[in-house]
Enzyme design. Sequence first.
Site, PDB file in Angstrom:
ATOM      1  N   GLY A 290       0.790  -1.218   0.000  1.00 23.55           N
ATOM      2  CA  GLY A 290       0.000   0.000   0.000  1.00 23.55           C
ATOM      3  C   GLY A 290       0.824   1.271   0.000  1.00 23.55           C
ATOM      4  O   GLY A 290       1.809   1.409  -0.732  1.00 23.55           O
TER       5      GLY A 290
ATOM      6  N   SER B 207      -5.538  10.848   7.968  1.00 21.40           N
ATOM      7  CA  SER B 207      -6.704  10.472   7.176  1.00 21.40           C
ATOM      8  C   SER B 207      -7.739  11.582   7.267  1.00 21.40           C
ATOM      9  O   SER B 207      -7.766  12.346   8.249  1.00 21.40           O
ATOM     10  CB  SER B 207      -7.319   9.170   7.707  1.00 21.40           C
TER      11      SER B 207
ATOM     12  N   TYR C 133     -11.747   3.884  14.701  1.00 21.03           N
ATOM     13  CA  TYR C 133     -10.738   4.260  13.701  1.00 21.03           C
ATOM     14  C   TYR C 133     -10.648   5.783  13.582  1.00 21.03           C
ATOM     15  O   TYR C 133      -9.541   6.352  13.594  1.00 21.03           O
ATOM     16  CB  TYR C 133     -11.082   3.648  12.352  1.00 21.03           C
TER      17      TYR C 133
ATOM     18  N   LYS D 236      -7.442   8.469  14.338  1.00 19.16           N
ATOM     19  CA  LYS D 236      -6.900   9.430  13.369  1.00 19.16           C
ATOM     20  C   LYS D 236      -7.045  10.865  13.869  1.00 19.16           C
ATOM     21  O   LYS D 236      -6.203  11.722  13.560  1.00 19.16           O
ATOM     22  CB  LYS D 236      -7.565   9.240  12.003  1.00 19.16           C
TER      23      LYS D 236
ATOM     24  N   PRO E  30      -4.818  11.440   3.633  1.00 23.28           N
ATOM     25  CA  PRO E  30      -5.545  11.116   2.407  1.00 23.28           C
ATOM     26  C   PRO E  30      -7.004  10.764   2.665  1.00 23.28           C
ATOM     27  O   PRO E  30      -7.379  10.339   3.755  1.00 23.28           O
ATOM     28  CB  PRO E  30      -4.782   9.896   1.862  1.00 23.28           C
ATOM     29  N   GLY E  31      -7.806  10.921   1.608  1.00 27.64           N
ATOM     30  CA  GLY E  31      -9.170  10.441   1.630  1.00 27.64           C
ATOM     31  C   GLY E  31      -9.224   9.014   1.131  1.00 27.64           C
ATOM     32  O   GLY E  31      -8.390   8.179   1.506  1.00 27.64           O
ATOM     33  N   LEU E  32     -10.151   8.732   0.244  1.00 23.16           N
ATOM     34  CA  LEU E  32     -10.346   7.368  -0.258  1.00 23.16           C
ATOM     35  C   LEU E  32      -9.160   6.947  -1.119  1.00 23.16           C
ATOM     36  O   LEU E  32      -8.884   7.560  -2.154  1.00 23.16           O
ATOM     37  CB  LEU E  32     -11.637   7.303  -1.071  1.00 23.16           C
TER      38      LEU E  32
ATOM     39  N   PHE F 167      -6.341  -1.699   2.373  1.00 20.90           N
ATOM     40  CA  PHE F 167      -6.891  -1.199   3.635  1.00 20.90           C
ATOM     41  C   PHE F 167      -8.236  -1.848   3.955  1.00 20.90           C
ATOM     42  O   PHE F 167      -8.465  -2.336   5.067  1.00 20.90           O
ATOM     43  CB  PHE F 167      -7.033   0.327   3.556  1.00 20.90           C
TER      44      PHE F 167
END
Length: 259
Positions: A13, A141, A154, A158, A184-186, A191
């Site tokens: 990743g 995130s 989660y 973050k 980051p977003g999506l 993940f």
Amino acid sequence: MPHVVFITGASAGIGAACARAFAAAGDRVVLAARSEDRVAALADELNAAHGDDTALAVALDVTDAEAHARVVADLPAPFDAVDVAVLNAGLAKGLRPVWENTSREVDQMVDTNVKGVLNGIRALVPDMLARGRGHVVTIGSTAGHAVYAGGVVYCATKHALLAINEGLKVDLHGTPLRATAVSPGLVETDFSLVRFDGDAERADAVYADTNALTADDVADAVVYCAHAPERVNVAELLVTPRVQSGYTMTARGEEAEGL
């Protein structure tokens, strides 16, 4: 002079993408992950592509504070003076209401996402301070800015990570060291496969009919922050795909076409 970049969660990743991006930019990389075979294979790939002593693989569980300190202390030359720490290791487990999270899931997320980052800071920052040079980059995130259903723990980890990053910079005030969160977003990686315990169909649905970021996109952002002029400290860099708005809104299907 190339940077020495210590990357956690480097076996896949975003971590693996960061390793490839830094190596391509001429830096040396220390690849740390629990999966020793995978980081060893990546180190071989990078050394073959960019020359010997480009990459070093080390086995590390970031939740083990003593192991983290030991691995850093035992780094051989020319990898022993770490300039940049990319604290990337993290995970989510499940997508259920918070009262249905098991104690094991809670411990996994808190131990990896929060304590793992703190262990990295404690292991790496003292030597950076002694040398008067260093940069800690944590992978945050958009979940650190908003909370979504089923992701309470989660998201909480973050949110904590952003507080750690901001507080670290405060504690480093008056020193040459830098602290950055890249959030980051999506991103389409494994993940969701980890989150759903290997359920590929459910994981694939997260990224279906849309245009998510890639791990390489996030790695580009990390390298930018680390290679910015020394006078520059990027406090946080939010990176989302064009299809994503308001942190939790993602366009799909016809709505996402052209995005």
